[in-house]
Design a protein around this motif. Structure first.
Motif, short mmCIF file in Angstrom:
data_model
loop_
_atom_site.label_atom_id
_atom_site.label_comp_id
_atom_site.label_asym_id
_atom_site.label_seq_id
_atom_site.Cartn_x
_atom_site.Cartn_y
_atom_site.Cartn_z
N LEU A 104 2.97 12.42 29.47
CA LEU A 104 3.57 13.72 29.79
C LEU A 104 4.19 13.74 31.17
CD1 LEU A 104 0.82 16.13 28.37
CD2 LEU A 104 3.06 15.64 27.37
N MET A 105 3.71 12.86 32.05
CA MET A 105 4.19 12.83 33.43
C MET A 105 5.16 11.67 33.68
SD MET A 105 0.66 13.82 35.42
CE MET A 105 -0.17 15.36 35.03
N GLY A 106 5.56 10.99 32.60
CA GLY A 106 6.51 9.89 32.76
C GLY A 106 5.92 8.68 33.45
N MET A 107 4.60 8.52 33.42
CA MET A 107 3.93 7.39 34.05
C MET A 107 3.74 6.27 33.03
SD MET A 107 1.06 9.54 36.19
CE MET A 107 0.43 8.11 37.08
N PRO A 108 3.76 5.01 33.45
CA PRO A 108 3.57 3.90 32.50
C PRO A 108 2.18 3.93 31.90
CG PRO A 108 3.54 3.10 34.76
CD PRO A 108 3.99 4.52 34.83
N ALA A 109 2.08 3.51 30.64
CA ALA A 109 0.80 3.48 29.95
C ALA A 109 -0.09 2.39 30.54
CB ALA A 109 1.01 3.27 28.46
N ILE A 110 -1.39 2.58 30.43
CA ILE A 110 -2.35 1.56 30.84
C ILE A 110 -2.90 0.89 29.58
CG2 ILE A 110 -2.96 2.70 32.99
CD1 ILE A 110 -5.46 3.79 31.59
N SER A 111 -3.35 -0.34 29.74
CA SER A 111 -3.85 -1.09 28.58
C SER A 111 -5.35 -0.95 28.40
CB SER A 111 -3.49 -2.57 28.74
OG SER A 111 -4.03 -3.09 29.95
N GLY A 112 -6.04 -0.45 29.42
CA GLY A 112 -7.49 -0.28 29.33
C GLY A 112 -8.01 0.54 30.49
N VAL A 113 -9.23 1.06 30.35
CA VAL A 113 -9.79 1.92 31.38
C VAL A 113 -10.81 1.20 32.26
CG1 VAL A 113 -9.42 4.07 30.11
CG2 VAL A 113 -11.54 2.77 29.75
N ALA A 114 -10.84 -0.14 32.22
CA ALA A 114 -11.73 -0.95 33.06
C ALA A 114 -13.19 -0.49 32.92
CB ALA A 114 -11.29 -0.88 34.52
N PRO A 115 -13.80 -0.68 31.74
CA PRO A 115 -15.15 -0.16 31.51
C PRO A 115 -16.20 -0.75 32.45
CG PRO A 115 -14.46 -1.63 29.73
CD PRO A 115 -13.25 -1.35 30.55
N ILE A 116 -16.04 -2.03 32.84
CA ILE A 116 -17.04 -2.62 33.74
C ILE A 116 -17.00 -1.94 35.10
CG2 ILE A 116 -17.71 -4.73 34.93
CD1 ILE A 116 -16.75 -6.32 32.53
N THR A 117 -15.80 -1.73 35.62
CA THR A 117 -15.67 -1.04 36.92
C THR A 117 -16.25 0.36 36.83
OG1 THR A 117 -13.68 -2.29 37.43
CG2 THR A 117 -14.05 -0.27 38.68
#
Length: 544
Positions: A104-117
């Motif tokens: 919605l904000m025109g930002m690039p998609a991420i591939s994951g939410v870094a569950p370990i971090t």
């Protein structure tokens, strides 16, 4: 000691539920570290609530469900499996939820939410709070155990609780907080006094901060020097509008004079010296905590009026807004009120037909202080022309009253109030609508539906926000859901406002300000082609 070291199984379950729900989307995107802090704090809150309920349950003498040791072990194992499974499922879905906001904000998609971090950060947050809580409980138990020999047990327990609260408050407020604030104050004061080489004083001695100015360049503060240096010139304005003059800007730093009264009087004398009261528009701009004024707000107004604008601002602090509001709220309100009164009293005495139109502007904390700078009954005989308040914080009295009493059928994120005769709302897409003609005295609120500073409220811990009703704001994820307590914590995490592009969250653009100023002040003689050139110019301005 077992009570202090053992984990509550019901606490682990409720903590896991809160952890999982914290992964759902809110108003702005979150990176892994912010998400980890939010999830860890959410887990802690859920765990603590369960422990508190359990304590009250036992205190009231309500019997537990009778279970033998084997049944308890089985139940414990099932709850752990359920909690871990819930967290893993929500972590897997977290990427899609975050991308629903980012798209919605025109930002690039991420591939994951870094569950370990997220997991490691959340664990550290929980253990830190647990360590502090165990220390607090130890103080309560030891004090109460000593006192139980001479006073009733319940009085001893209450006394132990009060002693622990006093001890922790003394350490947090008297040692950590005060020492931290002192160190931060020293750092920010030194930064404010640094005069950088690429911001020289004006070459024109007649300009504010120049050789003939009443204001010494090295005492204006870092943000003041930037404000005076980086505005549009007459040449910049002519490039867009065909004609133009150099705008007038006056900025008084917190080091320019000793008291708010002296700084306000200094601002007035400088305005008179540079003939600011001969301009079409006079703008009183209230900065945020460290003296910063959003350049897009003033630049856009100066372009729209082809430079025939004078802007005055007085710095009230060099500290970030949240810190100065926490430590010196009354003083900064006094500073805003004194500046307005000094300028308004002089302006009011000028001939009505020749004096400039007087407007107020503020962003975030600046908007709240601008609101506090005057009372309507003070100006009712000779009203100012209006105010533009951007990103109004949720604690702003008039904003909350108007939003809560908006016209039926209008959304909380873009309300209408009494037909729009005095107050109108807009955002990056437009707005400023009303069923009645906009009167002479006008207030415009510029707010993004995705701005957590605007739409946070402690009420959302136990009440569904009005702005989640449909239709929602165009920049609010359709996947956003309300959950008791957790949604409020998510909005607190959303105060990390720097992650969004302009035109979203708490970041306002020159384009949004342009729409607001056009609606509020109705500048003459602007064709659509000229406005297109203006928008293009403002995207790349200032050049440094």
């Amino acid at each position: 000691m077992q009570k202090l070291t053992a984990f509550s199984i019901s606490g682990l379950l409720l903590g896991a539920i809160f952890f999982a729900l914290s992964l759902t989307p809110s108003l702005i995107p979150r990176n892994a570290y912010v998400q980890g802090i939010l999830s860890g704090f959410s887990f802690t809150v859920g765990y603590s609530l369960s422990v508190l309920v359990r304590y009250v349950w036992k205190y009231l003498g309500v019997p537990d469900i009778p279970l033998d040791h084997r049944q308890r072990q089985i139940l414990r194992g099932l709850i752990i499996i359920l909690g871990v499974s819930l967290i893993l499922v929500f972590l897997r879905q977290g990427t899609e939820w975050q991308n629903s906001v980012r798209s919605l904000m025109g930002m690039p998609a991420i591939s994951g939410v870094a569950p370990i971090t997220i997991g490691v950060v959340a664990l550290c947050v929980f253990l830190l709070f647990r360590w502090a809580g165990k220390g607090f409980l130890r103080v309560v138990l030891r004090v109460s155990a000593r006192l139980e020999k001479t006073i009733p047990p319940r009085v001893a327990a209450l006394t132990g609780l009060l002693v622990a609260l006093l001890l922790y408050w003394s350490v947090l407020n008297g040692v950590l907080l005060q020492s931290g604030l002192y160190a931060v104050s020293l750092i920010y004061e030194k930064l404010d006094l640094i005069v950088v080489a690429n911001l020289p004083p004006p070459q024109d001695p007649s300009k504010s901060g120049g050789a003939n100015s009443l204001l010494a360049w090295d005492r204006l503060g870092h943000e003041g020097r930037r404000f005076l240096s980086l505005g549009p010139s007459a040449e910049d304005i002519r490039e867009v509008a065909g004609e133009g003059m150099d705008p007038i800007r006056v900025y008084v730093g917190v080091h320019s004079a000793d008291t708010p009264q002296q700084r306000a009087l200094l601002a007035l004398e400088e305005l008179k010296r540079v003939k600011a009261f001969e301009r079409e528009i006079l703008l009183i701009a209230t900065p945020v905590g460290d003296g910063w004024i959003d350049p897009g707000a003033v630049n856009s107004l100066e372009f729209l009026y082809r430079g025939d604008v004078a802007t005055v601002a007085v710095q009230y602090s060099y500290l970030p807004g949240p810190i100065v509001l926490f430590t010196d709220a009354q003083s900064i309100r006094t500073s805003a009120r004194i500046l307005f009164k000094v300028i308004y009293d002089y302006w009011e005495e000028l001939p009505v037909n020749t004096r400039p139109r007087l407007y107020l502007y503020g962003l975030s904390l600046g908007a709240k202080l601008s609101e506090d700078s005057f009372q309507f009954y003070d100006v009712i005989d000779s009203p100012i022309n209006g105010a533009l308040w951007a990103g109004p914080p949720f604690s702003m009295r008039s904003w909350r009253m108007i939003t809560d009493n908006r016209d039926p059928g209008t959304p909380a994120w873009l309300p209408q109030f009494k037909g729009g005769e005095v107050v109108r709302f807009g955002n990056q897409y437009g707005g400023y609508l009303g069923q009645k003609p906009w009167g002479r005295f006008r207030i415009a609120f510029l707010q993004h539906a995705s701005d957590p500073i605007v739409f946070f409220d402690f009420r959302w811990a136990f009440r569904r926000p009005d702005w989640l009703e449909r239709p929602r704001g165009p920049d609010v994820s359709p996947d956003l859901r309300w959950f008791p307590v957790v949604t409020m914590l998510q909005l607190l995490a959303d105060f990390n406002v720097g992650v969004t592009p302009r035109d979203f969250g708490h970041r306002y653009s020159a384009a949004g300000y342009t729409l607001a100023w056009i609606a509020l002040t109705e500048p003459p003689d602007w064709s659509e082609a000229e406005l297109q050139r203006l928008r293009a110019k403002l995207k790349i301005f200032p050049k440094r």
